[in-house]
Design an enzyme around this catalytic site. Structure first.
Site, short mmCIF file in Angstrom:
data_model
loop_
_atom_site.label_atom_id
_atom_site.label_comp_id
_atom_site.label_asym_id
_atom_site.label_seq_id
_atom_site.Cartn_x
_atom_site.Cartn_y
_atom_site.Cartn_z
N ASN A 100 9.10 5.87 -19.00
CA ASN A 100 8.91 6.36 -20.38
C ASN A 100 10.20 6.89 -21.01
OD1 ASN A 100 6.24 5.65 -20.19
ND2 ASN A 100 5.48 7.72 -19.80
N TYR B 133 -3.71 24.74 -20.71
CA TYR B 133 -3.58 23.69 -19.68
C TYR B 133 -3.68 24.27 -18.27
CZ TYR B 133 -1.61 20.92 -23.59
OH TYR B 133 -1.39 20.27 -24.78
N ARG C 232 6.08 5.86 -13.90
CA ARG C 232 5.93 5.89 -15.36
C ARG C 232 6.76 7.00 -16.01
NH1 ARG C 232 -0.60 5.27 -15.58
NH2 ARG C 232 -0.73 3.01 -15.39
N LYS D 181 2.74 12.09 -21.39
CA LYS D 181 2.34 12.65 -20.10
C LYS D 181 2.21 11.53 -19.09
CE LYS D 181 -1.34 13.11 -17.16
NZ LYS D 181 -2.23 12.05 -16.62
N SER D 182 2.67 11.75 -17.87
CA SER D 182 2.31 10.88 -16.76
C SER D 182 2.37 11.66 -15.47
CB SER D 182 3.24 9.66 -16.68
OG SER D 182 2.85 8.88 -15.57
P1 NDP Z 1 -0.41 10.27 -23.77
O1 NDP Z 1 -0.51 9.45 -25.02
O2 NDP Z 1 0.91 10.80 -23.36
O3 NDP Z 1 -1.01 9.36 -22.62
C1 NDP Z 1 -1.14 9.79 -21.29
C2 NDP Z 1 -1.91 8.72 -20.52
O4 NDP Z 1 -1.19 7.49 -20.52
C3 NDP Z 1 -2.17 9.08 -19.10
O5 NDP Z 1 -3.44 8.54 -18.73
C4 NDP Z 1 -1.07 8.33 -18.33
O6 NDP Z 1 -1.52 7.97 -17.05
C5 NDP Z 1 -0.88 7.11 -19.18
N1 NDP Z 1 0.51 6.63 -19.17
C6 NDP Z 1 1.65 7.37 -19.32
N2 NDP Z 1 2.74 6.58 -19.29
C7 NDP Z 1 2.30 5.33 -19.13
C8 NDP Z 1 2.94 4.07 -19.01
N3 NDP Z 1 4.27 3.97 -19.08
N4 NDP Z 1 2.17 2.97 -18.84
C9 NDP Z 1 0.83 3.06 -18.79
N5 NDP Z 1 0.15 4.22 -18.90
C10 NDP Z 1 0.88 5.34 -19.05
O7 NDP Z 1 -1.53 11.40 -23.89
P2 NDP Z 1 -1.58 12.98 -23.77
O8 NDP Z 1 -2.89 13.34 -24.36
O9 NDP Z 1 -1.30 13.46 -22.42
O10 NDP Z 1 -0.45 13.50 -24.77
C11 NDP Z 1 0.87 13.83 -24.35
C12 NDP Z 1 1.11 15.31 -24.45
O11 NDP Z 1 0.82 15.78 -25.77
C13 NDP Z 1 0.20 16.16 -23.56
O12 NDP Z 1 0.55 16.11 -22.20
C14 NDP Z 1 0.38 17.51 -24.21
O13 NDP Z 1 1.61 18.08 -23.82
C15 NDP Z 1 0.39 17.14 -25.69
N6 NDP Z 1 -0.95 17.26 -26.30
C16 NDP Z 1 -1.14 18.24 -27.24
C17 NDP Z 1 -2.35 18.42 -27.86
C18 NDP Z 1 -2.50 19.48 -28.89
O14 NDP Z 1 -3.63 19.77 -29.30
N7 NDP Z 1 -1.44 20.09 -29.35
C19 NDP Z 1 -3.52 17.56 -27.53
C20 NDP Z 1 -3.22 16.54 -26.55
C21 NDP Z 1 -1.98 16.39 -25.98
P3 NDP Z 1 -0.79 8.49 -15.68
O15 NDP Z 1 -0.68 9.97 -15.76
O16 NDP Z 1 -1.71 8.02 -14.62
O17 NDP Z 1 0.55 7.79 -15.64
#
Ligand code: NDP
Length: 274
Positions: free
Chosen positions: A241, A51, A237, A231-232
């Protein structure tokens, strides 16, 4: 927030069931986002070498008033650092970047079957845990075949397997395997990166409970026993969350969400990636 449940891993280490993911948070925003999350009560941060923001995670923790030992930090081995010596060096570099002497959980980020080094990498992970550089060890994106292979070749069962899991992709079979082997399930992309927030059922349940769609889905994960770290980059948010520990979905509502599974991934398939 001491209302966040903790799960005891097979190593005996306790992990907060809810945390903060920092994938795709721009480097320049990461320290502030981590600080906000800690201020709001998060005590678990999920980062990775790939990351590119471990340094900023460390800064965010130091800028907060929360002592290091109260924060559960996970990092993950980069795909190009597999191998016994290499994965040990990679963790040492992560610790230096974050400014900490240990992490709480070190994961093999992807099994990387083409490199075929995950068994020797896992032996290095066992050594890192024995030496106290990480409190627990686990894997990510592993399938039962890879987990079986690890079990046959090494002595330690992974504490967790971190996998893509959300209402559109519920991974029931892999979860059953985890349960049988005492492996905790961590759900990445828990709200499917937003793809499931407009679903009519989720919207209806959100209205019914006076919550947001994201809160309903995160609550569903908690009730299923999954470990989640949405993640946000947005303070509003980040606060929203974590606010999911004062309501409950009924059994029939859980059952309705169970029907949303349609096999849709939002990320890569570990069978063909990297
Ligand atoms: P998420 O499912 O957590 O979604 C993140 C997205 O949703 C962002 O665009 C964010 O926008 C939006 N969001 C967050 N909260 C809200 C809300 N309350 N209402 C509306 N939209 C919202 O996806 P991630 O892929 O980031 O997964 C979370 C974590 O999992 C990652 O950060 C990482 O730590 C881990 N991960 C691990 C992987 C692996 O291979 N091991 C692969 C992918 C993720 P905004 O930021 O604009 O709020």
């Amino acid at each position: 927030m001491d209302n966040i449940p903790k799960i005891t891993l097979n190593s005996g280490v306790m992990i907060p069931q809810f945390g903060f993911g920092v994938f795709q948070i721009p480097t320049e925003d990461t320290a502030a986002a981590v600080r906000t999350a800690l201020t709001e009560g998060y005590r678990h941060i999920d980062t990775a070498q790939m990351y590119g923001n471990e340094r900023e995670v460390g800064e965010g923790i130091r800028q907060s008033d929360v002592p290091r030992e109260e924060v559960f930090i996970t990092t993950k081995l980069a795909n190009d650092r597999h191998g016994y010596d290499e994965s040990i060096t990679a963790l040492r570099e992560s610790l230096q970047r974050m400014g900490t002497e240990y992490v709480d959980l070190y994961l093999i980020h992807w099994p990387n079957p083409r490199a075929d080094k995950y068994v020797e990498t896992w032996r290095a992970f066992e050594k890192l845990a024995a030496d106290g550089h990480t409190r627990s060890i686990g894997v990510s994106n592993f399938q039962p075949a890879g987990l079986d292979h690890l079990a046959a070749q090494t002595h330690t069962t992974p504490d967790v397997n971190q996998i893509e899991l959300h209402p559109l992709f519920q991974q029931r079979e892999l979860k059953r395997y985890h349960t049988e082997h005492g492996i905790a399930t961590e759900a990445w992309s828990p709200i499917a990166q937003g793809a499931v927030l407009d679903d009519p059922l989720i919207t209806e349940l959100a209205l019914r409970h006076g919550r947001s769609p994201a809160q309903v889905i995160l609550r569903w994960h908690i009730q299923l026993g999954n470990i989640v770290f949405p993640k946000s980059s947005t303070s509003k948010r980040i606060k929203e969350n974590i606010n999911i520990f004062d309501f409950e979905l009924a059994a029939d509502e859980m059952a309705m969400i169970a029907k949303l599974d349609n096999g849709t991934r939002t990320g890569p398939d570990p069978k063909s990636f990297p």
